[in-house]
Write a protein that holds these residues in place. Structure first.
Motif, mmCIF file in Angstrom:
data_model
loop_
_atom_site.group_PDB
_atom_site.id
_atom_site.type_symbol
_atom_site.label_atom_id
_atom_site.label_comp_id
_atom_site.label_asym_id
_atom_site.label_seq_id
_atom_site.Cartn_x
_atom_site.Cartn_y
_atom_site.Cartn_z
ATOM 1 N N ASP B 31 0.333 -5.575 5.484
ATOM 2 C CA ASP B 31 0.322 -7.070 5.810
ATOM 3 C C ASP B 31 -0.703 -7.985 5.517
ATOM 4 O O ASP B 31 -0.800 -9.007 6.118
ATOM 5 N N TYR B 32 -1.920 -7.094 4.981
ATOM 6 C CA TYR B 32 -2.975 -7.819 4.945
ATOM 7 C C TYR B 32 -3.570 -7.475 3.634
ATOM 8 O O TYR B 32 -3.753 -6.263 3.210
ATOM 9 N N TYR B 36 -12.676 -7.317 -2.257
ATOM 10 C CA TYR B 36 -13.772 -6.905 -1.878
ATOM 11 C C TYR B 36 -14.925 -7.054 -3.146
ATOM 12 O O TYR B 36 -14.301 -6.530 -4.280
ATOM 13 N N LEU B 46 -16.410 -8.741 1.780
ATOM 14 C CA LEU B 46 -15.085 -9.520 1.708
ATOM 15 C C LEU B 46 -15.239 -10.878 0.677
ATOM 16 O O LEU B 46 -16.095 -11.560 1.126
ATOM 17 N N ARG B 51 -2.236 -13.000 3.517
ATOM 18 C CA ARG B 51 -1.101 -12.560 4.300
ATOM 19 C C ARG B 51 0.027 -12.673 3.189
ATOM 20 O O ARG B 51 0.220 -13.502 2.611
ATOM 21 N N LEU B 93 -4.046 -3.289 4.306
ATOM 22 C CA LEU B 93 -3.822 -2.912 5.567
ATOM 23 C C LEU B 93 -2.468 -3.059 6.163
ATOM 24 O O LEU B 93 -1.875 -4.080 6.029
ATOM 25 N N GLY B 94 -2.241 -1.952 6.826
ATOM 26 C CA GLY B 94 -0.942 -1.737 7.495
ATOM 27 C C GLY B 94 -1.033 -2.480 8.880
ATOM 28 O O GLY B 94 -1.907 -2.856 9.457
ATOM 29 N N ALA B 97 -2.612 -0.886 15.650
ATOM 30 C CA ALA B 97 -4.112 -0.804 15.787
ATOM 31 C C ALA B 97 -4.767 0.329 14.989
ATOM 32 O O ALA B 97 -5.867 0.492 14.996
ATOM 33 N N ASN B 98 -4.084 1.415 14.841
ATOM 34 C CA ASN B 98 -4.370 2.411 14.056
ATOM 35 C C ASN B 98 -4.478 2.454 12.623
ATOM 36 O O ASN B 98 -4.705 3.423 11.979
ATOM 37 N N LYS B 100 -5.534 1.683 8.837
ATOM 38 C CA LYS B 100 -6.935 1.520 7.925
ATOM 39 C C LYS B 100 -6.840 0.852 6.774
ATOM 40 O O LYS B 100 -5.560 0.944 6.106
ATOM 41 N N LEU B 101 -7.712 0.136 6.242
ATOM 42 C CA LEU B 101 -7.790 -0.189 5.160
ATOM 43 C C LEU B 101 -7.656 0.830 3.887
ATOM 44 O O LEU B 101 -8.326 1.857 3.760
ATOM 45 N N PHE B 103 -8.072 1.232 -0.084
ATOM 46 C CA PHE B 103 -8.762 0.557 -1.155
ATOM 47 C C PHE B 103 -8.174 1.156 -2.470
ATOM 48 O O PHE B 103 -7.789 2.279 -2.705
#
Lengths: 116, 113
Positions: B31-32, B36, B46, B51, B93-94, B97-98, B100-101, B103
């Protein structure tokens, strides 16, 4: 300048040796991420720490380990080094996603590791 | 399994032209979507992010176009300059909180004077 510092900038060592890479995050950032960048694999996520605790694990070898200290700096330990471990190792930091509403990772300048 | 795929692998553009870099993702939980930029000897930085609730975002000469149904997004660099020559990474990125990006492999852009 991202505000993330990494030392050393360059490291040359021999196979079988052990090295420690150090990262200081931006002031106020609680999360630290480690990445490995090689020509053929691109940017590979290794591990994330948040406020001293391991938060997420990526493609990190068992020979590699990391920790985040109470002052929030982090160290990546690479042991039993092989030729294939030669790469750029980046550290990144970010503020909590809940606080910022988004995920912006700020990367350090990297440590170039050469294993001979 | 590569969850974020970039194309082309490299790109050469004349000064003043439009550079277009494409990215496709597989995980609908992302969702993000940031881009880079990395110059030689430096860490990635960045450039711009989007979004999935918007289809386009523009910042100066840089535009992200997002196609949610096709699970694709692209970076457009208008009026490309030699100083834009760098490696560009798309990422995703999902939620949670856990998360991770993830790439893409990166593409090298060269802008010829």
């Amino acid at each position: 300048d991202s505000g993330v510092t990494q030392t050393p900038k360059h490291l040359i060592t021999a196979t079988g040796q052990r090295v420690t890479l150090r990262c200081s995050p931006r002031s106020g950032d609680l999360s630290v991420y480690w990445y490995q960048q090689s020509l053929d694999q691109g940017l590979q996520f290794l591990i994330q720490y948040y406020n001293g605790e391991e938060r997420a694990k990526g493609n990190i070898l068992e020979r590699f380990s990391a920790q985040q200290f109470p002052d929030l700096h982090s160290e990546l330990n690479l042991s039993s080094l092989e030729l294939g471990d030669s790469a750029l190792y980046f550290c990144a930091s970010s503020i909590p996603r809940v606080a910022s509403g988004q995920e912006t990772q700020y990367f350090g300048p990297g440590t170039r590791l050469l294993v001979l | 399994q590569q969850q974020v795929k970039q194309s082309p692998q490299s790109l050469i553009v004349q000064k003043g032209g439009i550079s277009i870099i494409n990215c496709a993702y597989e995980n609908t939980a992302f969702d993000y979507f940031p881009w880079y930029q990395q110059f030689p000897g430096k860490g990635p930085a960045l450039l711009i992010a989007i979004r999935p609730d918007v289809s386009e975002k523009k910042e100066g000469r840089f535009t992200i176009s997002f196609n949610k149904s096709a699970k694709q997004f692209s970076l457009h660099i208008m009026d490309s300059q030699p100083g834009d020559s760098a490696t560009y990474f798309c990422a995703a990125l999902g939620t949670g909180a856990n998360s991770k990006l993830t790439f893409g492999k990166g593409i090298t852009l060269s802008v010829r004077p």
